[in-house]
Design an enzyme around this catalytic site. Structure first.
Site, PDB file in Angstrom:
ATOM      1  N   GLN A 140     -48.373 -43.269 -24.063  1.00  0.00           N
ATOM      2  CA  GLN A 140     -48.810 -44.129 -25.149  1.00  0.00           C
ATOM      3  C   GLN A 140     -47.609 -44.751 -25.864  1.00  0.00           C
ATOM      4  OE1 GLN A 140     -50.781 -41.083 -24.930  1.00  0.00           O
ATOM      5  NE2 GLN A 140     -52.304 -42.395 -23.944  1.00  0.00           N
TER       6      GLN A 140
ATOM      7  N   CYS B 283     -54.245 -41.073 -30.907  1.00  0.00           N
ATOM      8  CA  CYS B 283     -53.385 -40.303 -30.001  1.00  0.00           C
ATOM      9  C   CYS B 283     -52.796 -39.159 -30.804  1.00  0.00           C
ATOM     10  CB  CYS B 283     -52.289 -41.182 -29.410  1.00  0.00           C
ATOM     11  SG  CYS B 283     -51.106 -40.254 -28.401  1.00  0.00           S
TER      12      CYS B 283
END
Length: 271
Positions: free
Chosen positions: A46, A73
Site C-alpha cells: 500500500q 490499511c
C-alpha cells in the site's frame, strides 16, 4: 518539488509513506502504479499519503499497487502514527481515514495500536450482491464475511499448507457475490487465542501480512464462536495481536519498522 518517501513494514506488510502536509497531491492512479512496481518503482502493498486535516493530526489516503484506492490499511495507519507520534513527542494520536477518526497509541515494547473502528456485518455494508447470512456465505467452504472499511471473506480450514492461495484467491476476489471485490483469508485455528493466516489481498495478490485482513479474520472467527476476544495472528511475515469485544472497535497491535528513505524520481511522477 522533491517528493520524499519512507518505506516501512509491519510483520512483512510493506508500505510507502509520502508526507504531503502543506503540499499539493501529485499522486494519480497511474503514478501509484509506477511507484508500486517492484522492479521499476519502489514497490509496496500500500501507498499512504499523509495530508493536511482540520480535525485530526493528519488525513491518510491509501492506494493499492494496481492504482485502485482503498479506504483503510491497518499496517500503514500504524506506520504513519509511529512517525507522527515520534515527531510530536506524544504517546497517542488521532488520524483520519475513510473509516473516520482512528485513535492510535504507543503500546508495550514500542509497538503501535490502532482502533480500526467497529466491523460492518450487514450484507449491504460489506457489500454483498444480495441479502444473505454473512456468517455462512453460499460458496464452497462456507466462508464468513465482514467489512473493516474494505470487504473480507474468511475461510476456516483444517490444514493451511494444503490451500492453493494463489489459485483460489483471485477466483474468490472477483466472484459476483462481491460487487466491490474482496480480500480473501484462509485461517487455521491453533487454539482460541492463536491463528495462522494466509491472505489473498484485493488489488495486491499475496502479501506477507495485512492489518485489516488480520482484523477481519479475527472478527469472523469470534462471530463464529471459534475464538476469544484477544487473538495472536501469525502471518507469513510475522505476528500481530487483534482484540475485539464483539461490540466496539477492533484494536490492532504490533510493531512497525522503517526499511529505507529516499526521493521519488521525476519520471515516476510523469515529469
Amino acid at each position: 518539488m522533491t517528493l520524499n518517501f519512507v518505506k516501512m513494514h509491519a510483520h512483512g506488510d510493506d508500505f510507502v509513506v509520502i508526507d504531503l502536509r502543506g503540499q499539493s497531491d501529485p499522486i494519480t492512479a497511474q503514478v501509484a502504479r509506477r511507484l508500486g512496481d517492484r522492479h521499476r518503482g519502489i514497490g509496496f502493498n500500500q501507498l499512504a499519503l499523509v495530508l493536511d486535516c482540520e480535525d485530526a493530526a493528519a488525513r491518510i489516503r491509501f492506494w493499492n499497487p494496481d492504482g485502485s484506492v482503498l479506504d483503510t490499511c491497518g499496517s500503514a495507519t500504524r506506520g504513519v502514527a509511529d512517525m507522527l507520534m515520534r515527531e510530536a513527542g506524544t504517546s497517542s494520536i488521532v488520524l483520519r481515514t475513510q473509516r473516520g477518526l482512528l485513535t492510535c497509541a504507543r503500546a508495550s515494547g514500542q509497538q503501535v495500536s490502532v482502533d480500526m473502528g467497529q466491523p460492518l456485518l450487514d450484507w449491504q455494508a460489506i457489500p454483498l450482491a444480495q441479502a444473505m447470512d454473512t456468517y455462512h456465505l453460499p460458496l464452497p467452504g462456507s466462508p464468513a464475511a465482514c467489512s473493516m472499511g474494505n470487504p473480507h471473506c474468511t475461510f476456516f480450514v483444517e490444514d493451511l499448507a494444503s490451500i492453493d492461495v494463489a489459485g483460489m484467491g483471485p477466483k474468490i476476489e472477483t466472484d459476483p457475490l462481491f460487487p466491490s471485490k474482496t480480500n480473501v483469508h484462509f485461517v487455521q485455528i491453533i487454539d482460541r487465542n492463536r491463528i495462522r493466516l494466509r491472505i489473498w489481498e484485493r488489488g495486491g495478490g499475496i502479501p506477507q501480512g495485512s492489518g485489516s485482513c488480520c482484523c477481519g479474520a479475527v472478527v469472523n472467527g469470534i462471530r463464529r464462536g471459534l475464538l476469544d476476544d484477544t487473538v495472536e495472528v501469525a502471518c507469513d511475515g510475522g505476528t500481530v495481536t487483534v482484540q475485539w469485544d464483539g461490540v466496539g472497535g477492533v484494536v490492532l497491535i504490533g510493531s512497525v519498522e522503517v526499511t529505507l528513505r529516499g526521493a521519488v524520481a521525476d519520471h515516476l511522477l510523469g515529469r
